[in-house]
Design a protein around this motif. Structure first.
Motif, PDB file in Angstrom:
ATOM      1  N   PRO A   1       5.981 -20.303  -6.483  1.00 19.24           N
ATOM      2  CA  PRO A   1       5.514 -21.691  -6.033  1.00 19.24           C
ATOM      3  C   PRO A   1       6.712 -22.444  -5.139  1.00 19.24           C
ATOM      4  O   PRO A   1       6.152 -23.103  -4.409  1.00 19.24           O
ATOM      5  CB  PRO A   1       5.219 -22.249  -7.160  1.00 19.24           C
ATOM      6  N   ASP A   2       7.791 -22.206  -5.388  1.00 22.32           N
ATOM      7  CA  ASP A   2       8.973 -22.821  -4.636  1.00 22.32           C
ATOM      8  C   ASP A   2       9.239 -22.190  -3.517  1.00 22.32           C
ATOM      9  O   ASP A   2      10.340 -22.876  -2.493  1.00 22.32           O
ATOM     10  CB  ASP A   2       9.911 -23.039  -5.577  1.00 22.32           C
ATOM     11  N   GLY A   3       8.650 -21.183  -3.003  1.00 22.31           N
ATOM     12  CA  GLY A   3       9.006 -20.778  -1.680  1.00 22.31           C
ATOM     13  C   GLY A   3       9.839 -19.325  -1.729  1.00 22.31           C
ATOM     14  O   GLY A   3       9.878 -18.874  -0.500  1.00 22.31           O
ATOM     15  N   ARG A   4      10.465 -19.024  -2.616  1.00 22.46           N
ATOM     16  CA  ARG A   4      11.302 -17.781  -2.896  1.00 22.46           C
ATOM     17  C   ARG A   4      10.208 -16.658  -2.822  1.00 22.46           C
ATOM     18  O   ARG A   4       9.036 -16.459  -3.206  1.00 22.46           O
ATOM     19  CB  ARG A   4      12.031 -17.809  -4.368  1.00 22.46           C
ATOM     20  N   VAL A   5      10.827 -15.614  -2.148  1.00 27.86           N
ATOM     21  CA  VAL A   5      10.340 -14.339  -2.090  1.00 27.86           C
ATOM     22  C   VAL A   5      11.020 -13.023  -2.645  1.00 27.86           C
ATOM     23  O   VAL A   5      12.311 -13.067  -2.231  1.00 27.86           O
ATOM     24  CB  VAL A   5       9.799 -13.709  -0.663  1.00 27.86           C
ATOM     25  N   ILE A   6      10.536 -12.644  -3.734  1.00 29.59           N
ATOM     26  CA  ILE A   6      11.659 -11.630  -4.552  1.00 29.59           C
ATOM     27  C   ILE A   6      10.769 -10.319  -4.222  1.00 29.59           C
ATOM     28  O   ILE A   6       9.786 -10.243  -4.418  1.00 29.59           O
ATOM     29  CB  ILE A   6      11.411 -11.858  -5.974  1.00 29.59           C
ATOM     30  N   ASP A   7      11.984  -9.347  -3.840  1.00 25.58           N
ATOM     31  CA  ASP A   7      11.564  -8.100  -3.296  1.00 25.58           C
ATOM     32  C   ASP A   7      11.898  -7.228  -4.618  1.00 25.58           C
ATOM     33  O   ASP A   7      12.674  -6.979  -5.421  1.00 25.58           O
ATOM     34  CB  ASP A   7      12.865  -7.515  -2.524  1.00 25.58           C
ATOM     35  N   LEU A   8      10.382  -6.730  -5.255  1.00 22.91           N
ATOM     36  CA  LEU A   8      10.493  -5.884  -6.221  1.00 22.91           C
ATOM     37  C   LEU A   8      10.759  -4.464  -6.105  1.00 22.91           C
ATOM     38  O   LEU A   8      10.662  -3.550  -6.666  1.00 22.91           O
ATOM     39  CB  LEU A   8       9.064  -6.115  -6.938  1.00 22.91           C
ATOM     40  N   GLY A   9      10.903  -4.071  -4.727  1.00 18.37           N
ATOM     41  CA  GLY A   9      11.220  -2.589  -4.421  1.00 18.37           C
ATOM     42  C   GLY A   9      10.003  -1.789  -4.563  1.00 18.37           C
ATOM     43  O   GLY A   9       8.878  -2.195  -4.387  1.00 18.37           O
ATOM     44  N   LYS A  10      10.333  -0.422  -4.361  1.00 17.16           N
ATOM     45  CA  LYS A  10       9.116   0.346  -4.398  1.00 17.16           C
ATOM     46  C   LYS A  10       8.513   0.447  -6.142  1.00 17.16           C
ATOM     47  O   LYS A  10       9.341   0.588  -7.024  1.00 17.16           O
ATOM     48  CB  LYS A  10       9.514   1.551  -4.188  1.00 17.16           C
ATOM     49  N   LYS A  11       7.255   0.647  -6.062  1.00 16.58           N
ATOM     50  CA  LYS A  11       6.656   0.730  -7.268  1.00 16.58           C
ATOM     51  C   LYS A  11       5.811   2.154  -7.324  1.00 16.58           C
ATOM     52  O   LYS A  11       5.393   2.654  -6.316  1.00 16.58           O
ATOM     53  CB  LYS A  11       5.403  -0.578  -7.552  1.00 16.58           C
TER      54      LYS A  11
ATOM     55  N   GLY B   1       0.803  -1.237  -0.078  1.00 19.40           N
ATOM     56  CA  GLY B   1      -0.006   0.142  -0.114  1.00 19.40           C
ATOM     57  C   GLY B   1       0.771   1.224   0.052  1.00 19.40           C
ATOM     58  O   GLY B   1       0.379   2.283  -0.180  1.00 19.40           O
ATOM     59  N   ALA B   2       2.002   1.031   0.232  1.00 18.59           N
ATOM     60  CA  ALA B   2       2.881   2.258   0.328  1.00 18.59           C
ATOM     61  C   ALA B   2       3.857   1.992  -0.690  1.00 18.59           C
ATOM     62  O   ALA B   2       4.944   2.898  -1.030  1.00 18.59           O
ATOM     63  CB  ALA B   2       3.679   2.395   1.775  1.00 18.59           C
ATOM     64  N   GLY B   3       3.627   1.012  -1.758  1.00 11.66           N
ATOM     65  CA  GLY B   3       4.323   1.062  -2.885  1.00 11.66           C
ATOM     66  C   GLY B   3       5.665  -0.210  -2.929  1.00 11.66           C
ATOM     67  O   GLY B   3       6.144  -0.627  -3.888  1.00 11.66           O
ATOM     68  N   LYS B   4       5.869  -0.708  -1.694  1.00 15.31           N
ATOM     69  CA  LYS B   4       6.751  -1.783  -1.382  1.00 15.31           C
ATOM     70  C   LYS B   4       6.020  -3.245  -1.984  1.00 15.31           C
ATOM     71  O   LYS B   4       5.033  -3.378  -1.514  1.00 15.31           O
ATOM     72  CB  LYS B   4       7.256  -2.095   0.005  1.00 15.31           C
ATOM     73  N   ALA B   5       6.795  -4.033  -2.891  1.00 15.55           N
ATOM     74  CA  ALA B   5       6.030  -4.926  -3.618  1.00 15.55           C
ATOM     75  C   ALA B   5       7.033  -6.173  -3.419  1.00 15.55           C
ATOM     76  O   ALA B   5       8.169  -6.097  -3.636  1.00 15.55           O
ATOM     77  CB  ALA B   5       5.751  -4.672  -5.108  1.00 15.55           C
ATOM     78  N   THR B   6       6.297  -7.408  -3.294  1.00 22.13           N
ATOM     79  CA  THR B   6       7.122  -8.401  -3.247  1.00 22.13           C
ATOM     80  C   THR B   6       6.284  -9.605  -4.400  1.00 22.13           C
ATOM     81  O   THR B   6       5.050  -9.424  -4.501  1.00 22.13           O
ATOM     82  CB  THR B   6       7.274  -9.184  -1.898  1.00 22.13           C
ATOM     83  N   LEU B   7       7.129 -10.506  -4.831  1.00 24.23           N
ATOM     84  CA  LEU B   7       6.583 -11.784  -5.513  1.00 24.23           C
ATOM     85  C   LEU B   7       6.935 -12.957  -4.825  1.00 24.23           C
ATOM     86  O   LEU B   7       8.316 -13.136  -4.758  1.00 24.23           O
ATOM     87  CB  LEU B   7       7.060 -11.704  -6.924  1.00 24.23           C
ATOM     88  N   SER B   8       6.048 -13.983  -4.443  1.00 28.11           N
ATOM     89  CA  SER B   8       6.447 -15.103  -3.905  1.00 28.11           C
ATOM     90  C   SER B   8       6.122 -16.333  -4.961  1.00 28.11           C
ATOM     91  O   SER B   8       5.092 -16.026  -5.663  1.00 28.11           O
ATOM     92  CB  SER B   8       5.439 -15.580  -2.792  1.00 28.11           C
TER      93      SER B   8
END
Length: 74
Positions: free
Chosen positions: A64-74, A55-62
């Motif tokens: 299926p194998d459990g990794r969480v990728i930090d997409l940074g601010k959008k 909601g403040a622009g910080k985004a992540t993508l999880s």
């Protein structure tokens, strides 16, 4: 209701006032979208990934194998 590459198959608002909808992406499968009153939201995608924005622009993508990728601010 058709929106872009998917069809909204159900939608509503829960008791906390947060919105949800289920989505049919055709041959790719089904997905889910949830948006909260605080501005955060997420997508549960048919390929097994989950996209979350705080909601403040910080985004992540999880993935299926459990990794969480930090997409940074959008």
């Amino acid at each position: 209701m058709t929106q872009g590459d998917h069809v909204i198959t159900g939608h509503g608002t829960n008791s906390q006032g947060n919105h949800w909808c289920t989505r049919d992406h055709g041959d790719r499968g089904n997905g889910f979208h949830y948006s909260n009153k605080d501005g955060s939201y997420y997508y549960d995608n048919p390929n097994g990934t989950k996209y979350h924005n705080d909601g403040a622009g910080k985004a992540t993508l999880s993935t299926p194998d459990g990794r969480v990728i930090d997409l940074g601010k959008k």
